[in-house]
Design a protein around this motif. Structure first.
Motif, mmCIF file in Angstrom:
data_model
loop_
_atom_site.group_PDB
_atom_site.id
_atom_site.type_symbol
_atom_site.label_atom_id
_atom_site.label_comp_id
_atom_site.label_asym_id
_atom_site.label_seq_id
_atom_site.Cartn_x
_atom_site.Cartn_y
_atom_site.Cartn_z
ATOM 1 N N LEU A 17 40.162 39.667 31.122
ATOM 2 C CA LEU A 17 40.681 40.645 30.165
ATOM 3 C C LEU A 17 42.206 40.686 30.207
ATOM 4 N N ASN A 18 42.820 40.657 29.023
ATOM 5 C CA ASN A 18 44.271 40.788 28.864
ATOM 6 C C ASN A 18 44.568 41.914 27.879
ATOM 7 N N TYR A 19 45.283 42.949 28.341
ATOM 8 C CA TYR A 19 45.687 44.013 27.428
ATOM 9 C C TYR A 19 46.941 43.566 26.681
ATOM 10 N N GLN A 20 46.953 43.793 25.363
ATOM 11 C CA GLN A 20 48.068 43.328 24.535
ATOM 12 C C GLN A 20 49.080 44.456 24.319
ATOM 13 N N ILE A 21 50.136 44.444 25.131
ATOM 14 C CA ILE A 21 51.181 45.460 25.014
ATOM 15 C C ILE A 21 52.063 45.189 23.804
ATOM 16 N N ARG A 22 52.258 43.920 23.500
ATOM 17 C CA ARG A 22 53.141 43.525 22.390
ATOM 18 C C ARG A 22 52.541 42.300 21.709
ATOM 19 N N GLU B 200 26.846 47.285 41.200
ATOM 20 C CA GLU B 200 26.721 47.086 42.636
ATOM 21 C C GLU B 200 27.942 46.362 43.169
ATOM 22 N N ARG B 201 28.729 47.035 43.987
ATOM 23 C CA ARG B 201 29.996 46.483 44.447
ATOM 24 C C ARG B 201 29.837 45.224 45.283
ATOM 25 N N THR B 202 28.696 45.033 45.906
ATOM 26 C CA THR B 202 28.532 43.853 46.746
ATOM 27 C C THR B 202 28.277 42.589 45.933
ATOM 28 N N ARG B 203 28.031 42.727 44.631
ATOM 29 C CA ARG B 203 27.706 41.573 43.808
ATOM 30 C C ARG B 203 28.922 40.965 43.127
ATOM 31 N N PHE B 204 30.001 41.715 42.993
ATOM 32 C CA PHE B 204 31.152 41.218 42.246
ATOM 33 C C PHE B 204 32.444 41.689 42.890
ATOM 34 N N CYS B 205 33.549 41.126 42.435
ATOM 35 C CA CYS B 205 34.878 41.609 42.793
ATOM 36 C C CYS B 205 35.796 41.379 41.604
ATOM 37 N N SER B 206 36.890 42.099 41.543
ATOM 38 C CA SER B 206 37.848 41.984 40.447
ATOM 39 C C SER B 206 39.198 41.554 41.000
ATOM 40 N N LEU B 207 39.819 40.605 40.331
ATOM 41 C CA LEU B 207 41.105 40.071 40.751
ATOM 42 C C LEU B 207 42.115 40.244 39.623
ATOM 43 N N MET B 208 43.242 40.883 39.942
ATOM 44 C CA MET B 208 44.312 41.038 38.959
ATOM 45 C C MET B 208 45.346 39.936 39.193
ATOM 46 N N TRP B 209 45.502 39.074 38.197
ATOM 47 C CA TRP B 209 46.456 37.974 38.287
ATOM 48 C C TRP B 209 47.707 38.361 37.495
ATOM 49 N N ILE B 210 48.826 38.445 38.193
ATOM 50 C CA ILE B 210 50.103 38.803 37.567
ATOM 51 C C ILE B 210 51.014 37.580 37.601
ATOM 52 N N SER C 168 63.399 41.572 21.520
ATOM 53 C CA SER C 168 63.688 41.635 22.938
ATOM 54 C C SER C 168 64.332 40.349 23.411
ATOM 55 N N ASN C 169 65.354 40.482 24.238
ATOM 56 C CA ASN C 169 66.033 39.332 24.811
ATOM 57 C C ASN C 169 65.743 39.193 26.298
ATOM 58 N N ASN C 170 64.629 39.764 26.743
ATOM 59 C CA ASN C 170 64.291 39.696 28.155
ATOM 60 C C ASN C 170 64.157 38.247 28.594
ATOM 61 N N SER C 171 64.704 37.949 29.760
ATOM 62 C CA SER C 171 64.661 36.587 30.274
ATOM 63 C C SER C 171 63.389 36.307 31.045
ATOM 64 N N HIS C 172 62.548 37.322 31.260
ATOM 65 C CA HIS C 172 61.326 37.142 32.028
ATOM 66 C C HIS C 172 60.118 37.608 31.215
ATOM 67 N N CYS C 173 59.040 36.881 31.387
ATOM 68 C CA CYS C 173 57.780 37.193 30.699
ATOM 69 C C CYS C 173 56.719 37.484 31.746
ATOM 70 N N VAL C 174 56.100 38.654 31.668
ATOM 71 C CA VAL C 174 55.067 39.052 32.623
ATOM 72 C C VAL C 174 53.724 39.096 31.900
ATOM 73 N N SER C 175 52.723 38.510 32.521
ATOM 74 C CA SER C 175 51.372 38.512 31.973
ATOM 75 C C SER C 175 50.411 39.002 33.045
ATOM 76 N N MET C 176 49.480 39.886 32.661
ATOM 77 C CA MET C 176 48.518 40.450 33.594
ATOM 78 C C MET C 176 47.099 40.178 33.095
ATOM 79 N N THR C 177 46.301 39.506 33.927
ATOM 80 C CA THR C 177 44.923 39.159 33.572
ATOM 81 C C THR C 177 43.971 39.672 34.647
ATOM 82 N N LEU C 178 42.974 40.432 34.226
ATOM 83 C CA LEU C 178 41.949 40.919 35.155
ATOM 84 C C LEU C 178 40.725 40.007 35.051
ATOM 85 N N LEU C 179 40.349 39.404 36.159
ATOM 86 C CA LEU C 179 39.156 38.566 36.212
ATOM 87 C C LEU C 179 38.038 39.312 36.934
#
Length: 385
Positions: free
Chosen positions: A235-240, A201-211, A297-308
């Motif tokens: 939830l966190n998907y593990q890309i690496r 039921e969509r009225t009972r919950f919502c999902s937030l993606m935190w980047i 990887s020598n990337n200077s930036h780290c991105v994390s995505m969490t779905l609540l």
């Protein structure tokens, strides 16, 4: 819920459809309301309730600063959604009671979709894009400009806003992660033994993606947790291969999930629903700087995505297990009619557990937790019976 007199500088809460509604009223909106009609005791109770809504200005946890990493790193318990229900529920209950987090395998999220969403999110953190996002709490950017030793920036999106802004991969990734999160909630409810109050039921919950984005370094320190928002599951998907630091009920822990797994954390709402049977993780898992394992990887930036997966703000949070005072018990009268007019009565006392938490408004709780950051004191303590 909110009137025109409640309009002020505070940001607004999201509805499940991405629109906004006014935040909970502040003391200034109610301090003069019918105060002449209140008795001394009623006034004290009213003042106490209002003070509970005021975001604290001091925090012993020094929000925004890095936390020392835990001395050891553990692998979260493995749970496969393809297992038989009895095995799945047994493993899920064990992980929930012992840790409050685990990693899922045999799930429906594709690695290609996760990588596309991460690549798309890399374009968000620039000045031009930031102008497109409204600052309606918790949606929008949280740059923590006022804190020292800040480790990065974060952005909160709901499903509708990601679509409106043209982030198609992020929108689809959010949608798929939400479906998986709802499946986890359903299985958790079955494992613990309470009726799932969310369903679909969509009225009972919502999902937030935190980047979150941060600069990688060589200090091997976890990033700042940033803003905290109450949730049911995260939830966190593990890309690496990457290490994370989390604040569990047992304290700060360091975990290293497997690649292509989905790390699941149980939030404060799940703990209340279970009447304290499951443990929780406060806030979102935060990557440990330079924590990529066996990575060149020598990337200077780290991105994390969490779905609540969280609740719509008008919900009331309370334990969902059958509740009855142990002193009263439950009395069942069983009458046996032998056909001769005589009835035998048998009294059976059934012991049921008492609630560990009082019911509370999710809107009020979310507002306080979001503005208090990650305090040392568990915010649920005030609601314990």
């Amino acid at each position: 819920m909110a009137s025109s007199t409640q309009e002020h500088h505070l940001h607004h809460l999201p509805t499940p459809y991405g629109t906004t509604t006014a935040p909970p009223p502040t003391p200034s909106a109610h301090s003069n309301h019918n105060h002449n009609l209140l008795s001394t005791s009623e006034a004290a109770d009213s003042l106490s309730r209002l003070l509970h809504r005021i975001p604290p200005t001091l925090s012993l946890s020094f929000p925004g600063r890095r936390q020392s990493p835990p001395p050891t790193t553990i692998s979260p318990p493995l749970i496969s959604l393809s297992d038989a229900k009895s095995i799945l529920h047994s493993n899920l209950l064990s992980a929930a009671k012992q840790h409050g987090f685990f990693q899922l395998t045999q799930h429906s999220i594709s690695s290609h979709l996760a990588q596309s969403a991460e690549s798309e999110s890399a374009y968000i953190f620039n000045d031009e894009k930031q102008l497109c996002f409204p600052k309606n709490w918790p949606l929008g950017f949280d740059n923590d400009d006022d804190d020292d030793d800040v480790c990065g920036r974060s952005l909160c999106l709901d499903e509708s806003s990601s679509m409106e802004l043209g982030f198609n991969s992020i929108h689809e990734f959010t949608s798929q992660m939400e479906k998986l999160g709802l499946e986890v909630i359903e299985e958790l409810a079955c494992a613990v033994g309470f009726e799932n109050p969310v369903g679909k039921e969509r009225t009972r919950f919502c999902s937030l993606m935190w980047i979150s984005e941060s600069e990688s370094g060589s200090s091997n320190m976890p990033l700042s947790p940033g803003r905290v928002y109450p949730y049911v599951v995260g939830l966190n998907y593990q890309i690496r291969c990457r290490k994370y630091s989390m604040l569990a009920d047992s304290g700060w822990v360091s975990v290293a999930p497997q690649v292509d797994s989905v790390m699941v954390t149980l939030g404060d709402i799940a703990q209340v629903w279970s009447n304290g049977k499951v443990k929780k993780v406060r806030g979102r898992p935060v990557p440990i700087t330079n924590g990529e394992i066996n990575s060149s990887s020598n990337n200077s930036h780290c991105v994390s995505m969490t779905l609540l997966v969280t609740l719509a703000h008008e919900n009331t949070v309370s334990p969902l297990l059958p509740i009855k005072s142990p002193s009263l018990g439950v009395v069942l009268n069983k009458e046996d009619d032998d056909g001769l007019g005589d009835k035998d009565s048998t009294t059976i006392a059934v012991e049921e557990e008492s609630p560990m938490f009082n019911s509370f408004s999710f809107e009020d709780y979310a507002w306080r937790v979001y503005h208090a950051r990650l305090n040392i004191k568990d915010p649920l303590v005030r609601y314990r019976v």
